[in-house]
Design an enzyme around this catalytic site. Structure first.
Site, PDB file in Angstrom:
ATOM      1  N   ASP A   1     -13.929  16.347 -21.198  1.00 43.37           N
ATOM      2  CA  ASP A   1     -13.815  17.178 -20.001  1.00 43.37           C
ATOM      3  C   ASP A   1     -13.855  16.333 -18.731  1.00 43.37           C
ATOM      4  O   ASP A   1     -14.577  16.637 -17.779  1.00 43.37           O
ATOM      5  CB  ASP A   1     -14.921  18.250 -19.987  1.00 43.37           C
ATOM      6  CG  ASP A   1     -14.736  19.254 -21.110  1.00 43.37           C
ATOM      7  OD1 ASP A   1     -13.766  20.032 -21.044  1.00 43.37           O
ATOM      8  OD2 ASP A   1     -15.536  19.245 -22.060  1.00 43.37           O
TER       9      ASP A   1
ATOM     10  N   HIS B   1     -11.100  15.864 -16.893  1.00 39.62           N
ATOM     11  CA  HIS B   1     -10.262  16.635 -15.960  1.00 39.62           C
ATOM     12  C   HIS B   1      -9.640  15.761 -14.867  1.00 39.62           C
ATOM     13  O   HIS B   1      -9.637  16.119 -13.688  1.00 39.62           O
ATOM     14  CB  HIS B   1     -11.061  17.782 -15.347  1.00 39.62           C
ATOM     15  CG  HIS B   1     -11.390  18.870 -16.328  1.00 39.62           C
ATOM     16  ND1 HIS B   1     -10.522  19.899 -16.608  1.00 39.62           N
ATOM     17  CD2 HIS B   1     -12.483  19.065 -17.127  1.00 39.62           C
ATOM     18  CE1 HIS B   1     -11.066  20.688 -17.519  1.00 39.62           C
ATOM     19  NE2 HIS B   1     -12.259  20.205 -17.856  1.00 39.62           N
TER      20      HIS B   1
ATOM     21  N   ASP C   1      -9.490  17.536 -22.943  1.00 34.21           N
ATOM     22  CA  ASP C   1      -9.352  17.747 -21.506  1.00 34.21           C
ATOM     23  C   ASP C   1      -9.538  16.440 -20.743  1.00 34.21           C
ATOM     24  O   ASP C   1     -10.289  16.357 -19.763  1.00 34.21           O
ATOM     25  CB  ASP C   1     -10.309  18.822 -20.987  1.00 34.21           C
ATOM     26  CG  ASP C   1      -9.819  20.238 -21.301  1.00 34.21           C
ATOM     27  OD1 ASP C   1      -8.687  20.360 -21.807  1.00 34.21           O
ATOM     28  OD2 ASP C   1     -10.568  21.198 -21.051  1.00 34.21           O
TER      29      ASP C   1
ATOM     30  N   ASN D   1      -7.479  22.226 -24.204  1.00 36.06           N
ATOM     31  CA  ASN D   1      -6.606  23.323 -23.784  1.00 36.06           C
ATOM     32  C   ASN D   1      -5.964  23.085 -22.422  1.00 36.06           C
ATOM     33  O   ASN D   1      -4.840  23.540 -22.166  1.00 36.06           O
ATOM     34  CB  ASN D   1      -7.389  24.638 -23.764  1.00 36.06           C
ATOM     35  CG  ASN D   1      -8.630  24.577 -22.889  1.00 36.06           C
ATOM     36  OD1 ASN D   1      -9.493  23.716 -23.072  1.00 36.06           O
ATOM     37  ND2 ASN D   1      -8.742  25.477 -21.938  1.00 36.06           N
ATOM     38  N   HIS D   2      -6.621  22.363 -21.531  1.00 40.17           N
ATOM     39  CA  HIS D   2      -6.063  22.151 -20.198  1.00 40.17           C
ATOM     40  C   HIS D   2      -4.818  21.282 -20.230  1.00 40.17           C
ATOM     41  O   HIS D   2      -3.887  21.509 -19.466  1.00 40.17           O
ATOM     42  CB  HIS D   2      -7.113  21.509 -19.276  1.00 40.17           C
ATOM     43  CG  HIS D   2      -7.964  22.501 -18.560  1.00 40.17           C
ATOM     44  ND1 HIS D   2      -7.801  22.828 -17.240  1.00 40.17           N
ATOM     45  CD2 HIS D   2      -8.997  23.254 -18.999  1.00 40.17           C
ATOM     46  CE1 HIS D   2      -8.702  23.721 -16.884  1.00 40.17           C
ATOM     47  NE2 HIS D   2      -9.446  23.999 -17.935  1.00 40.17           N
TER      48      HIS D   2
ATOM     49  N   HIS E   1     -12.500  20.635 -29.824  1.00 37.26           N
ATOM     50  CA  HIS E   1     -12.494  21.170 -28.465  1.00 37.26           C
ATOM     51  C   HIS E   1     -12.427  22.696 -28.532  1.00 37.26           C
ATOM     52  O   HIS E   1     -11.486  23.272 -29.073  1.00 37.26           O
ATOM     53  CB  HIS E   1     -11.292  20.642 -27.678  1.00 37.26           C
ATOM     54  CG  HIS E   1     -11.341  20.954 -26.217  1.00 37.26           C
ATOM     55  ND1 HIS E   1     -11.898  20.097 -25.287  1.00 37.26           N
ATOM     56  CD2 HIS E   1     -10.920  22.035 -25.519  1.00 37.26           C
ATOM     57  CE1 HIS E   1     -11.798  20.623 -24.084  1.00 37.26           C
ATOM     58  NE2 HIS E   1     -11.210  21.815 -24.192  1.00 37.26           N
TER      59      HIS E   1
ATOM     60  N   ASP F   1     -15.249  21.087 -24.082  1.00 39.35           N
ATOM     61  CA  ASP F   1     -14.809  22.360 -23.515  1.00 39.35           C
ATOM     62  C   ASP F   1     -15.919  22.999 -22.695  1.00 39.35           C
ATOM     63  O   ASP F   1     -15.705  23.390 -21.557  1.00 39.35           O
ATOM     64  CB  ASP F   1     -14.299  23.352 -24.557  1.00 39.35           C
ATOM     65  CG  ASP F   1     -13.430  24.445 -23.910  1.00 39.35           C
ATOM     66  OD1 ASP F   1     -13.030  24.267 -22.746  1.00 39.35           O
ATOM     67  OD2 ASP F   1     -13.149  25.464 -24.561  1.00 39.35           O
TER      68      ASP F   1
ATOM     69  N   HIS G   1     -18.849  22.682 -20.325  1.00 36.16           N
ATOM     70  CA  HIS G   1     -19.256  21.613 -19.418  1.00 36.16           C
ATOM     71  C   HIS G   1     -20.759  21.417 -19.341  1.00 36.16           C
ATOM     72  O   HIS G   1     -21.233  20.531 -18.633  1.00 36.16           O
ATOM     73  CB  HIS G   1     -18.705  21.890 -18.019  1.00 36.16           C
ATOM     74  CG  HIS G   1     -17.222  21.749 -17.918  1.00 36.16           C
ATOM     75  ND1 HIS G   1     -16.549  21.723 -16.705  1.00 36.16           N
ATOM     76  CD2 HIS G   1     -16.264  21.615 -18.864  1.00 36.16           C
ATOM     77  CE1 HIS G   1     -15.253  21.589 -16.931  1.00 36.16           C
ATOM     78  NE2 HIS G   1     -15.056  21.534 -18.234  1.00 36.16           N
TER      79      HIS G   1
END
EC number: 3.1.-.-
Length: 435
Positions: A9, A11, A50, A85-86, A150, A181, A183
């Protein structure tokens, strides 16, 4: 003993609060994880999905990632990862590209052995496709076995994926499950299997108040040891102001002055009664005091509105919108359009043309993209009204496509899936879907 960093994550590419500096912060956090790996005598960096915030990272984000992965590769530290998924695309994944460059390994059904530990991967799979999964992996003779996955797994908050089912139906006896996933970092023991979230490496929403970081996991012959490591990230100042009946902006300013806001993200939360306070006045004052960016969350508006049933944090409207979009069950085409319009990557004057080009391309090259995903609403029976939801969502997608392209209204798409259910799917696909 095998020692790995468990992160996820990250990002990279998220321009939070529309701030270029915040966008850089997410890449900087990932680079700090890599620096810790280089200094920490670890055998691998394991990323639980992610890596990117969306499916179309921009060139600076890609170049920054490549530079960090090259540093790991030069040090002989493998980067093992799965797709979240992102960042998931309809065809080849960015992780596939990094793998072909020799800078990463995409985990899947086949084991990747580091030291005496075999690592397996389970990419994010939409809830509507999980019944098709068989959780069958290729066994290998190794001291330990680890699954990297995830999703929102039990026994943690907001779960919609049963870890117990994965462990029971798997043909491999996993010693640990390293998750991404959620956070919020957390760890649990499920009948002798350690299940853990590493949390995010940067604050992706105003609700993430605790320090960010990752897990350091050691696999010894007789134990699995999971320890939390924190990262130095941009400071957030959470300023809570309880306003009395005659108090207003001056009281808010007084409270802001009590905090060190230099180069910080300032989140001001208003409670109580008090006079009307405009967010713009508070935000501009905080910036004058040295804050990078400021947002106001007026809880008084939420508490006084009896008809408002959703807990929306106005300090992070992007997060609220993102959550709502996730719950709508849109097709990948609709998500693509949403990303184009809302991600602040296309100039306002070019959005219409960009959307038209994207929809025209999807209609001609990938009609499957217009199949709706399943709505992810809490408390709703997964199978209830699924046909109606899909019909409505597909109709909305097709109508949007017709409006954007001004094509023949009889153009339709007869499809049956959004994404592959196989965790190892698309491993051999051409890398032509990264645009």
């Amino acid at each position: 003993m095998t020692r790995v960093i468990h992160t996820g994550d990250t990002h990279i590419g998220y321009q939070q609060y529309h701030s270029p500096e915040r966008r850089q912060d997410f890449l900087d956090a990932f680079e700090r994880v890599v620096a810790d790996a280089l200094d920490g005598d670890v055998d691998a960096v394991v990323h639980a999905g992610d890596l990117y915030h969306d499916r179309r990272p921009e060139l600076p984000d890609l170049l920054g990632t490549l530079a960090a992965l090259r540093r790991l590769d030069d040090a002989g530290i493998p980067f093992l990862a799965i797709v979240g998924n992102h960042e998931s695309t309809r065809g080849g994944q960015w992780l596939d590209l990094f793998e072909r460059l020799g800078l990463a390994t995409r985990l899947g059904r086949d084991p990747h052995v580091v030291g005496d530990v075999a690592f397996y991967g389970l990419d994010h799979v939409p809830r509507s496709r999980r019944d098709e999964l068989d959780y069958q992996f290729d066994p290998v003779d190794a001291e330990r076995a680890v699954l990297v996955a995830h999703g929102l797994f039990t026994p943690f908050a907001h779960a919609d994926w049963e870890t117990e089912t994965v462990l029971a139906e798997s043909n491999v006896d996993f010693d640990a499950v390293l998750l991404g996933d959620n956070h919020v970092p957390d760890t649990a023991d499920l009948d002798g299997t350690w299940v853990t979230y590493c949390g995010s490496t940067e604050r992706a929403s105003a609700s993430e108040r605790d320090p960010r970081g990752y897990n350091l996991v050691e696999f010894a012959p007789d134990a699995v040891d999971i320890r939390r490591r924190t990262l130095e990230t941009r400071p957030f100042a959470f300023v809570e102001v309880d306003l009395a009946g005659d108090e207003g902006i001056e009281r808010v300013r007084q409270r802001v002055r009590e905090f060190d806001v230099e180069d910080a993200v300032v989140i001001v939360e208003l409670r109580g009664e008090g006079d009307a306070v405009t967010p713009a006045a508070v935000e501009s004052f905080a910036v004058e005091e040295g804050a990078l960016v400021a947002r106001v969350n007026d809880k008084r508006d939420i508490d006084d509105d009896a008809d408002l049933a959703t807990d929306v944090t106005f300090a992070d409207p992007d997060d609220a919108v993102r959550e709502r979009v996730r719950e709508m069950g849109l097709s990948s085409a609709a998500l693509d359009v949403d990303e184009t319009v809302r991600a602040s990557k296309v100039a306002d004057s070019n959005v219409r043309d960009e959307v038209r080009e994207r929809v025209e391309s999807l209609l001609s090259d990938d009609p499957d993209a217009f199949v709706a995903a399943e709505r992810e609403t809490e408390g709703e029976d997964e199978g209830e009204n699924s046909e109606t939801v899909e019909d409505v969502a597909v109709a909305e997608d097709v109508e949007a496509a017709e409006d954007a392209t001004e094509t023949d209204p009889e153009t339709t798409a007869d499809t049956d899936s959004e994404a592959p259910a196989d965790p190892a799917a698309s491993r051999d696909s051409l890398l032509g879907d990264f645009a």
